[in-house]
Scaffold this active site. Structure first.
Site, PDB file in Angstrom:
ATOM      1  N   PRO A 172      -0.925   4.193  -7.546  1.00 27.20           N
ATOM      2  CA  PRO A 172       0.423   4.694  -7.305  1.00 27.20           C
ATOM      3  C   PRO A 172       0.550   5.037  -5.824  1.00 27.20           C
ATOM      4  O   PRO A 172      -0.343   5.665  -5.263  1.00 27.20           O
ATOM      5  CB  PRO A 172       0.462   5.982  -8.149  1.00 27.20           C
ATOM      6  N   GLN A 175       3.717   7.642 -13.957  1.00 26.45           N
ATOM      7  CA  GLN A 175       2.962   8.826 -13.529  1.00 26.45           C
ATOM      8  C   GLN A 175       3.902  10.022 -13.395  1.00 26.45           C
ATOM      9  O   GLN A 175       5.002   9.900 -12.850  1.00 26.45           O
ATOM     10  CB  GLN A 175       2.282   8.591 -12.170  1.00 26.45           C
ATOM     11  N   CYS A 225      -1.822  14.883  -5.338  1.00 32.60           N
ATOM     12  CA  CYS A 225      -0.863  14.764  -4.235  1.00 32.60           C
ATOM     13  C   CYS A 225      -1.050  15.897  -3.219  1.00 32.60           C
ATOM     14  O   CYS A 225      -1.038  17.070  -3.587  1.00 32.60           O
ATOM     15  CB  CYS A 225       0.568  14.792  -4.784  1.00 32.60           C
ATOM     16  N   HIS A 240     -10.072   9.930  -6.822  1.00 32.90           N
ATOM     17  CA  HIS A 240      -9.949   9.610  -5.403  1.00 32.90           C
ATOM     18  C   HIS A 240     -11.008  10.482  -4.729  1.00 32.90           C
ATOM     19  O   HIS A 240     -10.872  11.712  -4.681  1.00 32.90           O
ATOM     20  CB  HIS A 240      -8.522   9.933  -4.917  1.00 32.90           C
ATOM     21  N   ASN A 275     -11.865   5.397  -6.821  1.00 34.15           N
ATOM     22  CA  ASN A 275     -10.775   5.111  -5.894  1.00 34.15           C
ATOM     23  C   ASN A 275     -11.071   5.715  -4.519  1.00 34.15           C
ATOM     24  O   ASN A 275     -11.638   6.781  -4.418  1.00 34.15           O
ATOM     25  CB  ASN A 275      -9.469   5.694  -6.473  1.00 34.15           C
ATOM     26  N   GLY A 328      -5.613   1.129  -3.352  1.00 33.80           N
ATOM     27  CA  GLY A 328      -4.384   1.660  -2.772  1.00 33.80           C
ATOM     28  C   GLY A 328      -4.008   0.922  -1.504  1.00 33.80           C
ATOM     29  O   GLY A 328      -3.518  -0.210  -1.543  1.00 33.80           O
TER      30      GLY A 328
HETATM   31  C1  LIG Z   1       1.729   6.493   1.135  1.00 33.90           C
HETATM   32  C2  LIG Z   1       0.901   6.957  -0.041  1.00 33.90           C
HETATM   33  C3  LIG Z   1       1.527   7.360  -1.209  1.00 33.90           C
HETATM   34  C4  LIG Z   1       0.784   7.792  -2.309  1.00 33.90           C
HETATM   35  N1  LIG Z   1       1.433   8.178  -3.460  1.00 33.90           N
HETATM   36  C5  LIG Z   1       0.708   8.571  -4.552  1.00 33.90           C
HETATM   37  C6  LIG Z   1       1.340   8.913  -5.779  1.00 33.90           C
HETATM   38  O1  LIG Z   1       2.572   8.847  -5.928  1.00 33.90           O
HETATM   39  N2  LIG Z   1       0.545   9.300  -6.806  1.00 33.90           N
HETATM   40  C7  LIG Z   1      -0.825   9.387  -6.700  1.00 33.90           C
HETATM   41  O2  LIG Z   1      -1.503   9.760  -7.668  1.00 33.90           O
HETATM   42  N3  LIG Z   1      -1.442   9.041  -5.558  1.00 33.90           N
HETATM   43  C8  LIG Z   1      -0.717   8.632  -4.493  1.00 33.90           C
HETATM   44  N4  LIG Z   1      -1.366   8.256  -3.350  1.00 33.90           N
HETATM   45  C9  LIG Z   1      -2.844   8.185  -3.326  1.00 33.90           C
HETATM   46  C10 LIG Z   1      -3.323   6.768  -3.674  1.00 33.90           C
HETATM   47  O3  LIG Z   1      -2.979   6.439  -5.008  1.00 33.90           O
HETATM   48  C11 LIG Z   1      -4.856   6.632  -3.498  1.00 33.90           C
HETATM   49  O4  LIG Z   1      -5.465   7.570  -4.330  1.00 33.90           O
HETATM   50  C12 LIG Z   1      -5.286   6.868  -2.059  1.00 33.90           C
HETATM   51  O5  LIG Z   1      -4.487   6.142  -1.155  1.00 33.90           O
HETATM   52  C13 LIG Z   1      -6.763   6.485  -1.865  1.00 33.90           C
HETATM   53  O6  LIG Z   1      -6.975   5.135  -2.169  1.00 33.90           O
HETATM   54  P1  LIG Z   1      -7.085   4.010  -0.990  1.00 33.90           P
HETATM   55  O7  LIG Z   1      -8.139   4.501  -0.020  1.00 33.90           O
HETATM   56  O8  LIG Z   1      -7.463   2.755  -1.724  1.00 33.90           O
HETATM   57  O9  LIG Z   1      -5.749   3.958  -0.316  1.00 33.90           O
HETATM   58  C14 LIG Z   1      -0.633   7.825  -2.243  1.00 33.90           C
HETATM   59  C15 LIG Z   1      -1.262   7.405  -1.060  1.00 33.90           C
HETATM   60  C16 LIG Z   1      -0.527   6.985   0.031  1.00 33.90           C
HETATM   61  C17 LIG Z   1      -1.247   6.532   1.284  1.00 33.90           C
END
Ligand SMILES: Cc1cc2nc3c(=O)[nH]c(=O)nc-3n(C[C@H](O)[C@H](O)[C@H](O)COP(=O)(O)O)c2cc1C
Length: 319
Positions: free
Chosen positions: A7, A68, A98, A168, A199, A223
């Site tokens: 997400p 979500q 978040c 995460h 993640n 992500g």
């Molecule tokens: C711009 C942005 C928006 C995000 N929005 C959400 C969200 O709505 N819900 C959520 O659980 N995590 C959100 N995340 C976290 C991501 O789902 C993910 O856990 C995080 O980016 C780490 O993974 P990555 O290193 O592969 O990016 C967001 C991350 C970013 C950068």
């Protein structure tokens, strides 16, 4: 191996999910979060954020999309979770990661990682309310300021009946600073019996392999990497190279055409710029193009610049 599209509020909307799942490799998508405070939200809130509900809860490529929710009140989260599945969501995911100040100030998102019992109450209320055939999953960070409650939090979420837990592997204080502490997920796995999804910081197939090894977790969530390399999931599965830049430009055009005529058109320029901020990590020509786009405000100017770039690469290819 299951690969889940993360997400990402403000970036991974229905159109992005549609494009990325068409490219392939994803088993599940999670929507941007729906903020729940103290009421049962009307169906249009759900369908606006997750138009896939009108398509049997799947993207056009057939990948399931799970809604979500983010909030702090067990009762209202449960009420809205039931509504989400009644509207066609194949399960519900709960956001406990978040980092946004406004959300954390009202006791939502990552700040709940300081309140193990509240995590338990929320997951339990939602699990009890949602019919058992629908998964109730949760997504956490390792903690708020530190990792002192990581294992307790994961255990509470599992004890409350969650079907799956995405981790995460960073605290809220770590923000998005590398590294992601994948070995922490292996520690959690020793304590809880529910399926875990690893993640954080997976940008290519090598990262995915390392993450799976260090986290002792076979399933992963992608992500920012999924935006930097639109075929990342597929590339992790079959070691294929990154999608060529001209193909990415075509995707950008496709995204622009749809996003500009959708009801989110006012967000188009921000969304595409945010996508570029990830693309430029993988594609040097994206960095160059971004420096031109950054200053543009009007959607039409951005589209013209993209069209010119696409013509340039296709002319060069045929010359
Ligand atoms: C711009 C942005 C928006 C995000 N929005 C959400 C969200 O709505 N819900 C959520 O659980 N995590 C959100 N995340 C976290 C991501 O789902 C993910 O856990 C995080 O980016 C780490 O993974 P990555 O290193 O592969 O990016 C967001 C991350 C970013 C950068």
């Amino acid at each position: 191996m299951k690969i889940i599209l993360a997400p990402m509020e403000g970036v991974v909307d229905a159109l992005m999910r549609d494009m990325l799942t068409r490219i392939g490799g994803y088993d599940l998508c999670i929507t941007e979060f729906i903020r729940v405070v103290d009421q049962k939200l009307p169906p249009r809130v759900f369908t606006r954020l997750c138009p896939e509900l009108l398509n049997g809860g799947k993207t056009f490529a057939g990948t399931p999309v799970r809604v979500q929710l983010l909030g702090q009140d067990p009762h209202w989260l449960a009420e809205n979770a039931v509504r989400a599945v009644e509207l066609g969501s194949p399960g519900v995911d709960l956001n406990f990661g978040c980092p946004a100040k406004t959300v954390n100030k009202s006791r939502g998102g990552a700040v709940l990682l300081k309140e193990t019992n509240q995590l338990y109450q929320i997951v339990k209320a939602v699990r009890d309310a949602v019919p058992p055939q629908f998964p109730v999953s949760a997504k956490i960070r390792l903690g708020y300021e530190d990792t002192s409650l990581t294992l307790d939090n994961a255990a509470a979420i599992a004890a409350a009946g969650a079907s799956m837990l995405t981790v995460h592997a960073r605290t809220k204080s770590d923000g998005y600073r590398p590294p992601a502490y994948w070995p922490w997920i292996a520690k959690i796995k020793q304590q809880v019996a529910i399926p875990l999804i690893a993640n954080g910081e997976i940008w290519n197939a090598t990262d995915a392999a390392l993450c799976r090894q260090q986290s002792d977790c076979k399933d992963i969530m992608l992500g920012r990497g999924a935006l930097a390399m639109p075929n990342l999931a597929q590339s992790i599965r079959d070691n294929s190279p990154a999608m060529p830049w001209p193909q990415v430009l075509e995707l950008l055009m496709q995204y622009s055409e749809f996003e500009m005529c959708g009801d989110k058109s006012q967000y188009y320029s921000n969304r595409i710029k945010q996508w570029f901020s990830y693309l430029k990590l993988q594609y040097p020509p994206a960095a160059e193009l971004f420096s031109q786009l950054r200053v543009l405000r009007k959607s039409s100017e951005i589209l013209t610049t993209l069209e010119q770039a696409l013509h340039l690469v296709t002319d060069n290819a045929t010359a």
